[in-house]
Design a protein around this motif. Structure first.
Motif, PDB file in Angstrom:
ATOM      1  N   TYR A  21      -8.702   8.717  11.119  1.00  0.00           N
ATOM      2  CA  TYR A  21      -7.266   8.763  10.796  1.00  0.00           C
ATOM      3  C   TYR A  21      -6.594   9.919  11.540  1.00  0.00           C
ATOM      4  N   ALA A  22      -7.218  11.109  11.496  1.00  0.00           N
ATOM      5  CA  ALA A  22      -6.657  12.273  12.183  1.00  0.00           C
ATOM      6  C   ALA A  22      -6.645  12.058  13.693  1.00  0.00           C
ATOM      7  N   PHE A  23      -7.732  11.480  14.230  1.00  0.00           N
ATOM      8  CA  PHE A  23      -7.802  11.239  15.678  1.00  0.00           C
ATOM      9  C   PHE A  23      -6.706  10.284  16.135  1.00  0.00           C
ATOM     10  N   LEU A  24      -6.491   9.208  15.407  1.00  0.00           N
ATOM     11  CA  LEU A  24      -5.457   8.244  15.786  1.00  0.00           C
ATOM     12  C   LEU A  24      -4.072   8.880  15.751  1.00  0.00           C
ATOM     13  N   MET A  25      -3.808   9.705  14.732  1.00  0.00           N
ATOM     14  CA  MET A  25      -2.499  10.377  14.669  1.00  0.00           C
ATOM     15  C   MET A  25      -2.330  11.348  15.834  1.00  0.00           C
ATOM     16  N   ALA A  26      -3.384  12.119  16.149  1.00  0.00           N
ATOM     17  CA  ALA A  26      -3.302  13.052  17.273  1.00  0.00           C
ATOM     18  C   ALA A  26      -3.066  12.292  18.579  1.00  0.00           C
ATOM     19  N   LEU A  27      -3.791  11.197  18.763  1.00  0.00           N
ATOM     20  CA  LEU A  27      -3.619  10.384  19.971  1.00  0.00           C
ATOM     21  C   LEU A  27      -2.194   9.848  20.069  1.00  0.00           C
ATOM     22  N   ALA A  28      -1.636   9.450  18.936  1.00  0.00           N
ATOM     23  CA  ALA A  28      -0.279   8.888  18.929  1.00  0.00           C
ATOM     24  C   ALA A  28       0.756   9.901  19.392  1.00  0.00           C
ATOM     25  N   ALA A  40       4.542   4.640  20.686  1.00  0.00           N
ATOM     26  CA  ALA A  40       3.544   5.228  19.787  1.00  0.00           C
ATOM     27  C   ALA A  40       3.485   4.473  18.469  1.00  0.00           C
ATOM     28  N   LYS A  41       4.638   4.058  17.970  1.00  0.00           N
ATOM     29  CA  LYS A  41       4.660   3.299  16.716  1.00  0.00           C
ATOM     30  C   LYS A  41       3.996   1.942  16.880  1.00  0.00           C
ATOM     31  N   MET A  42       4.297   1.238  17.970  1.00  0.00           N
ATOM     32  CA  MET A  42       3.735  -0.098  18.176  1.00  0.00           C
ATOM     33  C   MET A  42       2.238  -0.043  18.448  1.00  0.00           C
ATOM     34  N   ILE A  43       1.803   0.941  19.260  1.00  0.00           N
ATOM     35  CA  ILE A  43       0.402   1.005  19.659  1.00  0.00           C
ATOM     36  C   ILE A  43      -0.483   1.543  18.541  1.00  0.00           C
ATOM     37  N   ILE A  44       0.028   2.525  17.767  1.00  0.00           N
ATOM     38  CA  ILE A  44      -0.840   3.181  16.769  1.00  0.00           C
ATOM     39  C   ILE A  44      -0.259   3.138  15.358  1.00  0.00           C
ATOM     40  N   TYR A  45       0.877   3.799  15.132  1.00  0.00           N
ATOM     41  CA  TYR A  45       1.344   3.999  13.765  1.00  0.00           C
ATOM     42  C   TYR A  45       1.545   2.695  13.002  1.00  0.00           C
ATOM     43  N   TYR A  46       2.073   1.662  13.653  1.00  0.00           N
ATOM     44  CA  TYR A  46       2.334   0.387  12.983  1.00  0.00           C
ATOM     45  C   TYR A  46       1.342  -0.693  13.401  1.00  0.00           C
ATOM     46  N   PHE A  50      -4.400   0.874  12.323  1.00  0.00           N
ATOM     47  CA  PHE A  50      -3.960   2.027  11.539  1.00  0.00           C
ATOM     48  C   PHE A  50      -3.751   1.644  10.079  1.00  0.00           C
ATOM     49  N   PHE A  51      -3.146   0.485   9.849  1.00  0.00           N
ATOM     50  CA  PHE A  51      -2.956   0.022   8.471  1.00  0.00           C
ATOM     51  C   PHE A  51      -4.301  -0.262   7.804  1.00  0.00           C
ATOM     52  N   PHE A  52      -5.242  -0.786   8.585  1.00  0.00           N
ATOM     53  CA  PHE A  52      -6.557  -1.106   8.026  1.00  0.00           C
ATOM     54  C   PHE A  52      -7.284   0.176   7.619  1.00  0.00           C
ATOM     55  N   ILE A  53      -7.175   1.227   8.436  1.00  0.00           N
ATOM     56  CA  ILE A  53      -7.802   2.518   8.096  1.00  0.00           C
ATOM     57  C   ILE A  53      -7.212   3.050   6.785  1.00  0.00           C
ATOM     58  N   ILE A  88       1.277   7.539  -2.799  1.00  0.00           N
ATOM     59  CA  ILE A  88       2.045   7.886  -1.597  1.00  0.00           C
ATOM     60  C   ILE A  88       1.864   6.836  -0.508  1.00  0.00           C
ATOM     61  N   LEU A  89       0.630   6.389  -0.301  1.00  0.00           N
ATOM     62  CA  LEU A  89       0.391   5.343   0.696  1.00  0.00           C
ATOM     63  C   LEU A  89       1.066   4.030   0.285  1.00  0.00           C
ATOM     64  N   ALA A  90       1.087   3.749  -1.020  1.00  0.00           N
ATOM     65  CA  ALA A  90       1.775   2.540  -1.494  1.00  0.00           C
ATOM     66  C   ALA A  90       3.274   2.647  -1.246  1.00  0.00           C
ATOM     67  N   GLY A  91       3.831   3.840  -1.446  1.00  0.00           N
ATOM     68  CA  GLY A  91       5.244   4.046  -1.170  1.00  0.00           C
ATOM     69  C   GLY A  91       5.558   3.879   0.307  1.00  0.00           C
ATOM     70  N   ALA A  92       4.660   4.404   1.172  1.00  0.00           N
ATOM     71  CA  ALA A  92       4.863   4.256   2.618  1.00  0.00           C
ATOM     72  C   ALA A  92       4.821   2.789   3.024  1.00  0.00           C
ATOM     73  N   LEU A  93       3.911   2.025   2.423  1.00  0.00           N
ATOM     74  CA  LEU A  93       3.834   0.592   2.732  1.00  0.00           C
ATOM     75  C   LEU A  93       5.092  -0.129   2.269  1.00  0.00           C
ATOM     76  N   THR A  94       5.583   0.231   1.082  1.00  0.00           N
ATOM     77  CA  THR A  94       6.820  -0.387   0.571  1.00  0.00           C
ATOM     78  C   THR A  94       7.989  -0.105   1.502  1.00  0.00           C
ATOM     79  N   THR A  95       8.071   1.139   1.967  1.00  0.00           N
ATOM     80  CA  THR A  95       9.133   1.498   2.918  1.00  0.00           C
ATOM     81  C   THR A  95       9.027   0.683   4.192  1.00  0.00           C
ATOM     82  N   HIS A  96       7.809   0.554   4.699  1.00  0.00           N
ATOM     83  CA  HIS A  96       7.607  -0.186   5.953  1.00  0.00           C
ATOM     84  C   HIS A  96       7.977  -1.657   5.809  1.00  0.00           C
ATOM     85  N   LEU A  97       7.655  -2.247   4.660  1.00  0.00           N
ATOM     86  CA  LEU A  97       7.887  -3.685   4.483  1.00  0.00           C
ATOM     87  C   LEU A  97       9.328  -4.009   4.089  1.00  0.00           C
ATOM     88  N   PHE A  98       9.915  -3.172   3.256  1.00  0.00           N
ATOM     89  CA  PHE A  98      11.206  -3.548   2.674  1.00  0.00           C
ATOM     90  C   PHE A  98      12.360  -2.594   3.022  1.00  0.00           C
TER      91      PHE A  98
END
Length: 813
Positions: A21-28, A40-46, A50-53, A88-98
């Motif tokens: 998780y830390a490596f992917l964020m640093a790479l992004a 960066a969002k398309m390749i890694i963050y979204y 990344f969601f699977f991790i 917190i992760l559930a809130g982030a997912l809710t934000t991303h979806l809705f």
């Protein structure tokens, strides 16, 4: 299937997932720098990976909670903290979806209800259930400066057949039917505004609930008897009951060398005929408008001398004597090598001597500016393509321009105009036509008359007339200050602050006391006698007094500036030093070596803050920092750096001792320091995590989104993840040893350095307002430090194995 469940519920899986998780964020963050934020969002963050991790982390947390029966065992702190992360992760997912996020652009007098949304699938427009009309956009600047103080949009809202009035500006949000409007940008002609629009009620509420749970969990960590922190405290007390422990340390010497540059005959003559310090101090009290604020001339002269000469004094003269000398005897001062230049190539290119340069040396006999062609060439290059020579040319040109403006009396704004509604003051060399009648005559003659009287007083030694003219200028300022910008108490406090040199004195005191504390700790190692114990306590009392003096200096700086004194790189370094001493005093009661190393480290941090590339001047705040969240977010986050710094020192100390320690009592000392290291990391992790999410709340109040994957906030989260891994290594049997833990606590500090320094110089983002030039030069030292740590880790591992093998032999015998 059972094997898969065991894998998902494993602590090893936790550490591996967190590292990925830390490596992917640093790479992004580097992908964003090379490409774009959207890439960066398309390749890694979204991305699905990344969601699977993140999904696997949630599953891992839940299964570990069930299998290890945290609730039944009364592990309430762990339960609440891990539940908070899931929420917190559930809130982030809710934000991303809705959640919805976009912008609305309005010109003055224009009405619109169209929100423009940029997504990975394209650009979309959505109609809002109401209309916004821009009545007026205002860009408010600091007095006497082009720096913005605030952006404000006066709006008229047409909703449900009604018309409402509202104002939106930075850190002041408009809430309307679930939509939130924030001041984002404005048109170049200052006739239009760009508002960011956000609709994310559900996601924001869920995430904020997670933040509340997280803070609650960390509070429980300090008070519940079964928490990891309390358990470590019990281990430390038990260890102390088994043996009398003393400290071992590595002698650290800090050598300083001073280079005597020599003083030219011209400089010696200037020093002999300098303005007396008493009158220069009176000149230093005169208020002047500069950089968007009113300051004493003493601060103005100090800042300029430091900018041009890279020192607080020149020869035996203080900054006020220098400025008055330059103004009264400009032709002589033009011959003095006072312009700092460290680029030898630049000096050779101009045919000038190496080292400091004189103003006159930069002009040929015909008066042509030698740098002109080189400056034009440097400025015509894109900033990313400028080499070190180009940058040094631009810096040298800035210093020459400062002296040029000073010599032409255009930089010292000392005259307010009572007939103007604006807040700008005028310098003696400015166009003074706005002044009328007697005021016009006064401002056009008083300063030149004052300088003439100063020159006369240098000959006859009578300073009454220059003082009378100074008093006349001060009286004119009070009369013309209709906006009440002059605060006599703050002017007096700032002069006192300048004269005290709080942090220089604290630096010297910390270095001296830290060294003496280490010496005494070394003596107590061989023989515990009463006088060494008493001496250590007296030195510790000195540290406490110096710590309070350091804090008083920070408080005075905050009073003068009007905001929390940790808004730029210099102030943050000063605060990190203070937080490091706080951590040392907290854990110093447990072990003498902890206080000694913390004191020494605090001095080293203040030494770094005093280097020439740091900018200690008090400045105005950019609009986004004018928020009470600045105090809470930065204070908590930077305090964490102090505890991480203590862990870095303890980790290095333990590895050094592992290289040479063989005796049983010394092995117990390593164990004691390791426990303190662990406790310090837990406190630092709690502060860092809370501070990061307080920053998310601030971002939501400033930019309309609590998390935007900005490089600074991303690396703050990476730091949290890195230290989470370190504090969880004891859960994996093969990693549960003192050597690996101490090494990990040292290596994890690299994430702090990247968050605090590296982001500003390797990456770009919303948090670029705290950077300084010159820090990039320190990266070579960091690489050398890394090589040293690798060597130390190798040698200490061998020593640790030998130490453990002796323990096993003793057990066998």
């Amino acid at each position: 299937m059972e094997n898969l469940r065991q894998l998902l519920a494993s602590y090893k899986t936790t550490l591996v997932l967190l590292l990925i998780y830390a490596f992917l964020m640093a790479l992004a963050t580097f992908v964003e720098e090379v490409m774009t934020t959207e890439a960066a969002k398309m390749i890694i963050y979204y991305s699905p990976v990344f969601f699977f991790i993140q999904f696997l982390l949630v599953v891992n947390f839940v299964l570990i909670f069930i299998d290890h029966r945290y609730a039944k065992r009364g592990r309430w702190a762990l339960t609440v903290i891990h539940a908070a992360l899931v929420v917190i992760l559930a809130g982030a997912l809710t934000t991303h979806l809705f959640g919805k996020e976009g912008t609305i652009h309005l010109r003055e007098g224009e009405t619109s209800n169209l929100m423009v949304m940029h997504t990975s699938k394209g650009v979309f427009k959505e109609e809002l259930p109401f209309k916004l009309e821009l009545v007026r956009f205002s860009l408010i600047r600091y007095p006497g400066s082009s720096s913005p103080s605030s952006y404000e949009s006066d709006l008229r809202i047409h909703i449900d057949g009604e018309v409402r009035e509202a104002r939106v500006f930075m850190n002041n949000v408009l809430d309307l039917d679930g939509y939130r409007f924030f001041q984002a940008s404005y048109d170049e002609d200052e006739q239009g505004t760009v508002l960011s629009v956000n609709k994310d009620v559900a996601g924001r509420n869920i995430t904020y609930a997670g933040y509340f749970l997280l803070i609650t969990g960390f509070l429980l960590m300090f008070v519940t008897p079964n928490s990891r922190l309390r358990k470590l405290n019990r281990q430390l007390n038990e260890l102390r009951r088994t043996a009398m422990l003393t400290a071992i340390f590595t002698m650290l010497t800090i050598g300083t060398s001073a280079q005597d540059k020599g003083t030219s005959a011209v400089m010696q003559a200037l020093q002999r005929n300098a303005v007396p310090t008493e009158h220069a101090a009176q000149f230093g009290k005169l208020p002047v408008q500069f950089g968007g604020r009113i300051m004493p001339m003493n601060t103005f002269s100090s800042d300029l001398l430091r900018k041009v000469h890279k020192q607080n004094r020149i020869g035996d003269l203080d900054s006020d004597q220098f400025l008055l000398g330059l103004l009264t005897m400009p032709q002589i001062w033009m011959q003095v090598p006072l312009i700092a230049n460290s680029n030898e190539e630049l000096a050779r290119m101009l045919g000038l001597p190496e080292g400091d340069l004189a103003y006159a040396q930069l002009f040929d006999p015909e008066g042509n500016y030698k740098l002109l062609a080189h400056v034009n060439e440097a400025y015509h290059k894109p900033e990313s393509q400028r080499n070190e020579l180009d940058k040094d040319i631009i810096k040298l040109d800035e210093k020459v321009n400062i002296l040029f403006l000073l010599l032409n009396h255009k930089l010292m704004a000392i005259f307010p105009n009572e007939n103007e509604t604006g807040h700008d003051w005028y310098a003696p060399g400015d166009d003074l036509l706005p002044f009328t009648d007697n005021d016009s005559l006064f401002v056009s003659t008083i300063f030149s008359s004052y300088l003439s009287e100063v020159r006369r007083s240098l000959e006859n030694g009578d300073w009454q007339q220059p003082q009378a003219l100074l008093d006349s200028i001060a009286g004119f300022q009070r009369k013309g200050d209709r906006s009440e910008l002059i605060n006599p108490k703050k002017i007096e406090a700032e002069i006192r602050y300048n004269s005290q040199h709080f942090f220089d004195k604290a630096r010297n005191g910390y270095l001296l006391l830290g060294f003496l504390l280490l010496v005494v700790a070394f003596l107590r190692l061989f023989r515990e006698v009463t006088w060494t114990r008493v001496l250590f306590k007296l030195l510790g009392l000195g540290v406490v007094l110096l710590f309070l003096y350091h804090g008083y200096g920070m408080a005075m700086r905050g009073y003068i500036s009007g905001y929390a004194p940790w808004s730029n790189s210099y102030e943050t370094m000063v605060y990190v030093a203070w937080a490091t001493l706080l951590a040392g005093l907290v854990f110093g009661r447990r072990n003498d070596l902890t206080l000694a190393t913390a004191t020494l480290f605090g001095g080293i941090i203040l030494f770094v803050s005093s280097l020439s590339w740091m900018e200690p001047q008090i400045t105005t705040l950019v609009p986004v920092l004018k928020s009470p969240w600045l105090m809470f977010h930065v204070a908590v986050t930077v305090a964490a750096y102090g505890f991480f710094g203590i862990s870095l020192l303890l980790g290095l100390t333990n590895m050094l001792m592992m290289c040479m320690v063989r005796k049983r009592k010394q092995q117990l000392l390593i164990r004691e320091l390791t426990i303190i290291n662990n406790m310090s990391l837990l406190v630092g992790l709690a502060l860092m995590t809370v501070g990061t999410f307080l920053g998310a709340i601030w971002a939501n109040e400033s930019w309309g989104r609590y998390w935007s994957w900005d490089p600074k906030e991303t690396w703050a989260l990476i730091t949290v993840v890195c230290y989470t891994v370190v504090t969880h290594t004891h859960l994996v049997k093969r990693l549960k040893n003192d050597w690996f833990f101490n090494l990990a606590s040292v290596l994890a500090f690299a994430s702090v350095l990247m968050t605090f320094w590296g982001v500003n110089y390797l990456l770009s983002g919303l948090h670029s307002y705290g950077e300084n030039e010159g820090v990039a030069e320190t990266f070579g030292y960091l690489y050398a430090a890394l090589a040293g740590i690798i060597a130390l880790a190798t040698i200490s591992f061998r020593g640790y194995r030998k130490m453990n093998s002796k323990v096993e032999e003793n057990k066998t015998i």
